[in-house]
Motif scaffolding. Structure first.
Motif, PDB file in Angstrom:
ATOM      1  N   LEU A  59       0.823  -1.208   0.000  1.00  0.00           N
ATOM      2  CA  LEU A  59       0.000   0.000   0.000  1.00  0.00           C
ATOM      3  C   LEU A  59       0.856   1.256   0.000  1.00  0.00           C
ATOM      4  CD1 LEU A  59      -2.790  -1.069   2.536  1.00  0.00           C
ATOM      5  CD2 LEU A  59      -3.028  -0.784   0.067  1.00  0.00           C
ATOM      6  N   ALA A  60       1.925   1.241   0.801  1.00  0.00           N
ATOM      7  CA  ALA A  60       2.784   2.410   0.863  1.00  0.00           C
ATOM      8  C   ALA A  60       3.581   2.597  -0.423  1.00  0.00           C
ATOM      9  CB  ALA A  60       3.731   2.303   2.055  1.00  0.00           C
ATOM     10  N   SER A  61       3.966   1.500  -1.064  1.00  0.00           N
ATOM     11  CA  SER A  61       4.795   1.604  -2.265  1.00  0.00           C
ATOM     12  C   SER A  61       4.053   2.241  -3.433  1.00  0.00           C
ATOM     13  CB  SER A  61       5.315   0.220  -2.663  1.00  0.00           C
ATOM     14  OG  SER A  61       4.250  -0.622  -3.073  1.00  0.00           O
ATOM     15  N   VAL A  62       2.718   2.101  -3.459  1.00  0.00           N
ATOM     16  CA  VAL A  62       1.939   2.712  -4.540  1.00  0.00           C
ATOM     17  C   VAL A  62       1.300   4.028  -4.114  1.00  0.00           C
ATOM     18  CG1 VAL A  62       1.459   0.462  -5.547  1.00  0.00           C
ATOM     19  CG2 VAL A  62      -0.174   1.433  -3.941  1.00  0.00           C
ATOM     20  N   GLY A  63       1.596   4.475  -2.883  1.00  0.00           N
ATOM     21  CA  GLY A  63       1.071   5.749  -2.413  1.00  0.00           C
ATOM     22  C   GLY A  63      -0.373   5.706  -1.970  1.00  0.00           C
ATOM     23  N   ALA A  64      -0.890   4.520  -1.595  1.00  0.00           N
ATOM     24  CA  ALA A  64      -2.288   4.405  -1.179  1.00  0.00           C
ATOM     25  C   ALA A  64      -2.485   4.665   0.314  1.00  0.00           C
ATOM     26  CB  ALA A  64      -2.824   3.013  -1.522  1.00  0.00           C
ATOM     27  N   ASN A  65      -1.420   4.938   1.045  1.00  0.00           N
ATOM     28  CA  ASN A  65      -1.537   5.191   2.483  1.00  0.00           C
ATOM     29  C   ASN A  65      -1.898   6.646   2.736  1.00  0.00           C
ATOM     30  OD1 ASN A  65       1.297   5.589   1.461  1.00  0.00           O
ATOM     31  ND2 ASN A  65       1.486   6.588   3.457  1.00  0.00           N
ATOM     32  N   ASP A  66      -2.377   6.938   3.929  1.00  0.00           N
ATOM     33  CA  ASP A  66      -2.717   8.303   4.339  1.00  0.00           C
ATOM     34  C   ASP A  66      -1.421   9.084   4.543  1.00  0.00           C
ATOM     35  OD1 ASP A  66      -3.587  10.651   5.502  1.00  0.00           O
ATOM     36  OD2 ASP A  66      -4.966   9.681   6.897  1.00  0.00           O
ATOM     37  N   PRO A  67      -1.201  10.168   3.806  1.00  0.00           N
ATOM     38  CA  PRO A  67       0.074  10.904   3.928  1.00  0.00           C
ATOM     39  C   PRO A  67       0.232  11.639   5.242  1.00  0.00           C
ATOM     40  CG  PRO A  67      -1.425  12.069   2.459  1.00  0.00           C
ATOM     41  CD  PRO A  67      -2.078  10.759   2.768  1.00  0.00           C
ATOM     42  N   THR A  68      -0.831  11.767   6.037  1.00  0.00           N
ATOM     43  CA  THR A  68      -0.739  12.467   7.312  1.00  0.00           C
ATOM     44  C   THR A  68      -0.535  11.517   8.477  1.00  0.00           C
ATOM     45  OG1 THR A  68      -3.149  12.428   7.650  1.00  0.00           O
ATOM     46  CG2 THR A  68      -2.233  14.289   6.431  1.00  0.00           C
ATOM     47  N   ARG A  69      -0.289  10.237   8.190  1.00  0.00           N
ATOM     48  CA  ARG A  69      -0.059   9.244   9.234  1.00  0.00           C
ATOM     49  C   ARG A  69       1.197   8.439   8.873  1.00  0.00           C
ATOM     50  NH1 ARG A  69      -4.800   5.412  10.129  1.00  0.00           N
ATOM     51  NH2 ARG A  69      -3.880   5.251  12.206  1.00  0.00           N
ATOM     52  N   PRO A  70       1.676   7.593   9.761  1.00  0.00           N
ATOM     53  CA  PRO A  70       2.781   6.701   9.366  1.00  0.00           C
ATOM     54  C   PRO A  70       2.391   5.828   8.179  1.00  0.00           C
ATOM     55  CG  PRO A  70       2.513   6.714  11.753  1.00  0.00           C
ATOM     56  CD  PRO A  70       1.346   7.470  11.190  1.00  0.00           C
ATOM     57  N   LEU A  71       3.379   5.255   7.528  1.00  0.00           N
ATOM     58  CA  LEU A  71       3.112   4.397   6.389  1.00  0.00           C
ATOM     59  C   LEU A  71       2.216   3.226   6.778  1.00  0.00           C
ATOM     60  CD1 LEU A  71       6.691   4.287   4.801  1.00  0.00           C
ATOM     61  CD2 LEU A  71       4.751   5.719   4.136  1.00  0.00           C
ATOM     62  N   ALA A  72       2.356   2.741   8.011  1.00  0.00           N
ATOM     63  CA  ALA A  72       1.499   1.679   8.528  1.00  0.00           C
ATOM     64  C   ALA A  72       1.688   1.599  10.032  1.00  0.00           C
ATOM     65  CB  ALA A  72       1.813   0.336   7.885  1.00  0.00           C
ATOM     66  N   ASN A  73       0.606   1.267  10.740  1.00  0.00           N
ATOM     67  CA  ASN A  73       0.645   0.989  12.174  1.00  0.00           C
ATOM     68  C   ASN A  73       0.170  -0.445  12.367  1.00  0.00           C
ATOM     69  OD1 ASN A  73       1.330   3.714  12.767  1.00  0.00           O
ATOM     70  ND2 ASN A  73      -0.832   4.286  12.743  1.00  0.00           N
ATOM     71  N   VAL A  74       1.102  -1.343  12.682  1.00  0.00           N
ATOM     72  CA  VAL A  74       0.799  -2.771  12.752  1.00  0.00           C
ATOM     73  C   VAL A  74       1.146  -3.286  14.145  1.00  0.00           C
ATOM     74  CG1 VAL A  74       1.236  -5.055  11.787  1.00  0.00           C
ATOM     75  CG2 VAL A  74       1.258  -3.050  10.290  1.00  0.00           C
ATOM     76  N   LEU A  75       0.163  -3.907  14.790  1.00  0.00           N
ATOM     77  CA  LEU A  75       0.366  -4.544  16.086  1.00  0.00           C
ATOM     78  C   LEU A  75       0.527  -6.043  15.882  1.00  0.00           C
ATOM     79  CD1 LEU A  75       0.415  -4.614  19.200  1.00  0.00           C
ATOM     80  CD2 LEU A  75      -2.097  -4.730  19.142  1.00  0.00           C
ATOM     81  N   LEU A  76       1.648  -6.581  16.341  1.00  0.00           N
ATOM     82  CA  LEU A  76       1.921  -8.009  16.280  1.00  0.00           C
ATOM     83  C   LEU A  76       1.771  -8.587  17.681  1.00  0.00           C
ATOM     84  CD1 LEU A  76       5.142  -7.874  14.051  1.00  0.00           C
ATOM     85  CD2 LEU A  76       2.800  -8.328  13.298  1.00  0.00           C
ATOM     86  N   ALA A  77       0.789  -9.444  17.862  1.00  0.00           N
ATOM     87  CA  ALA A  77       0.509 -10.024  19.171  1.00  0.00           C
ATOM     88  C   ALA A  77       0.601 -11.535  19.081  1.00  0.00           C
ATOM     89  CB  ALA A  77      -0.876  -9.598  19.656  1.00  0.00           C
ATOM     90  N   GLY A  78       0.600 -12.165  20.251  1.00  0.00           N
ATOM     91  CA  GLY A  78       0.639 -13.615  20.271  1.00  0.00           C
ATOM     92  C   GLY A  78       1.562 -14.140  21.340  1.00  0.00           C
ATOM     93  N   PRO A  79       1.737 -15.457  21.410  1.00  0.00           N
ATOM     94  CA  PRO A  79       2.578 -16.064  22.449  1.00  0.00           C
ATOM     95  C   PRO A  79       4.020 -15.595  22.348  1.00  0.00           C
ATOM     96  CG  PRO A  79       1.264 -17.725  21.285  1.00  0.00           C
ATOM     97  CD  PRO A  79       1.140 -16.459  20.511  1.00  0.00           C
ATOM     98  N   THR A  80       4.748 -15.785  23.426  1.00  0.00           N
ATOM     99  CA  THR A  80       6.153 -15.420  23.432  1.00  0.00           C
ATOM    100  C   THR A  80       6.972 -16.395  22.594  1.00  0.00           C
ATOM    101  OG1 THR A  80       8.074 -14.999  24.850  1.00  0.00           O
ATOM    102  CG2 THR A  80       6.575 -16.759  25.536  1.00  0.00           C
ATOM    103  N   GLY A  81       8.024 -15.882  21.968  1.00  0.00           N
ATOM    104  CA  GLY A  81       8.945 -16.727  21.236  1.00  0.00           C
ATOM    105  C   GLY A  81       8.486 -17.230  19.899  1.00  0.00           C
ATOM    106  N   VAL A  82       7.493 -16.571  19.276  1.00  0.00           N
ATOM    107  CA  VAL A  82       7.003 -17.044  17.983  1.00  0.00           C
ATOM    108  C   VAL A  82       7.518 -16.205  16.817  1.00  0.00           C
ATOM    109  CG1 VAL A  82       4.939 -18.084  18.959  1.00  0.00           C
ATOM    110  CG2 VAL A  82       4.859 -15.706  18.190  1.00  0.00           C
TER     111      VAL A  82
END
Length: 350
Positions: A59-82
């Protein structure tokens, strides 16, 4: 004015021939398929997380992201050590100069309110306010016109609520105004990743029950135990709605099953053998050794960290002893083979 025949002629010249192969991509063009393959080769058993990361980069490479925010906000959750932190490191290796070329903020260090000053700088009237000291590395955050920034907020749930409130302006507006009011750090050219272990304690308790171990089948364990539901509920209970709604994507990474454990064990063994190969030591590791390492080191509650400890103690230690025995000095090539004898790894010289 050109004649109509000339216009039709020009159109026919520029229309691509469907029977011909497509033109090659220009050098440096983003290839989502190649990025997906490389990340899946390094982070096993986490295709949903890899797809989310590749989707954000696409999305960021083609310019489809919101220019007033970071390129992406991604939360990675889950068990420890994965592999949550390791996935971000591999993204930094792909998009920047190496796996450590990113701005990593350990939120454990911001667990108390008075440490918030190290996040956004000291306010006016306090020592260091004019210097605008902050934890952020501007070069790794802001990047440049050709290289995006990578920011990792590791174990975000460990930070004080004051720090989390300061994090809102980064996720929403892509900027952090320092407390002295004189400088601003821009995150609008950055991929912002957050990791969380919320729900891990409950998952670990479930994984330790006898029926859970009996039901541990590749690709079916997470659905049977409801692991993703447990993690998502824990995230929604912990974070305020205004924080949760500023995330572009929340990914619950899969716990390890037996097949994933074997793949991770193979990767860990490969790391050891490549290190030794640089010292002219070749090691042949049999399938019986891989099975022993999985049996002794795999614990669904601890993920890859338990496997790494086992590889170090069960495999690397006897290999090092054999190297010191057969080649105490010098750099001449040495070939070793490993096999399991009476429940232990025996290393012999070929």
């Amino acid at each position: 004015m050109p004649y109509l025949t000339d216009m039709f002629h020009d159109q026919n010249q520029t229309r691509p021939d469907p029977t011909e192969p497509p033109a090659p991509r220009p050098v440096g063009a983003f290839d989502p398929t190649a990025l997906t393959d490389r990340l899946n080769a390094r982070i096993v058993g986490q295709r949903n997380a890899v797809d989310a990361v590749v989707r954000a980069v696409s999305l960021a490479s083609v310019g489809a992201n919101d220019p007033t925010r970071p390129l992406a906000n991604v939360l990675l959750a889950g068990p420890t050590g994965v592999g949550k932190t390791e996935l971000v490191r591999q993204v930094a290796a792909e998009l920047r100069s190496g796996p450590d070329d990113m701005c990593r903020i350990d939120m454990n260090a911001l667990a108390q309110e008075h440490y918030a000053a190290s996040f956004s700088g000291a306010p006016p009237g306090y020592a260091g306010s004019k210097e605008s000291f902050t934890l952020f590395d501007r070069g790794a955050v802001e990047g440049d016109p050709y290289t995006p920034g990578i920011v990792l907020f590791d174990e975000v749930e460990k930070a004080d609520t004051t720090v989390l409130r300061a994090l809102l302006q980064i996720l929403d507006h892509g900027e952090l105004r320092l407390a002295n009011g004189q400088q601003t750090i821009s995150f609008r050219n950055s991929y912002v990743f957050l990791t969380s272990n919320l729900g891990s304690a409950e998952l670990a308790a479930r994984l330790r029950t006898p029926w859970a171990r009996l039901a541990h089948r590749p690709g079916r364990a997470e659905r049977r135990w409801g692991g993703e539901t447990v993690v998502r509920r824990a995230i929604e209970r912990f974070f305020d709605p205004e924080f949760f709604n500023r995330l572009d994507e929340t990914v619950v990474m899969n716990g390890f099953d037996d097949r994933t454990a074997r793949e991770v064990t193979g990767l860990e063994i490969d790391v050891v053998t490549r290190r030794l190969a640089r010292r002219s030591v070749s090691v042949d590791v049999g399938l019986d050794v891989v099975a022993l390492l999985c049996a002794q080191g795999f614990d669904p509650a601890y993920g890859a960290r338990g496997l790494r400890r086992t590889v170090r103690a069960v495999l690397t230690d006897p290999i090092s002893a054999a190297v010191l025995e057969h080649r105490p000095m010098g750099t001449e090539p040495l070939a070793l083979t490993t096999r399991v004898v009476n429940g232990r790894v025996r290393v012999t010289c070929m």
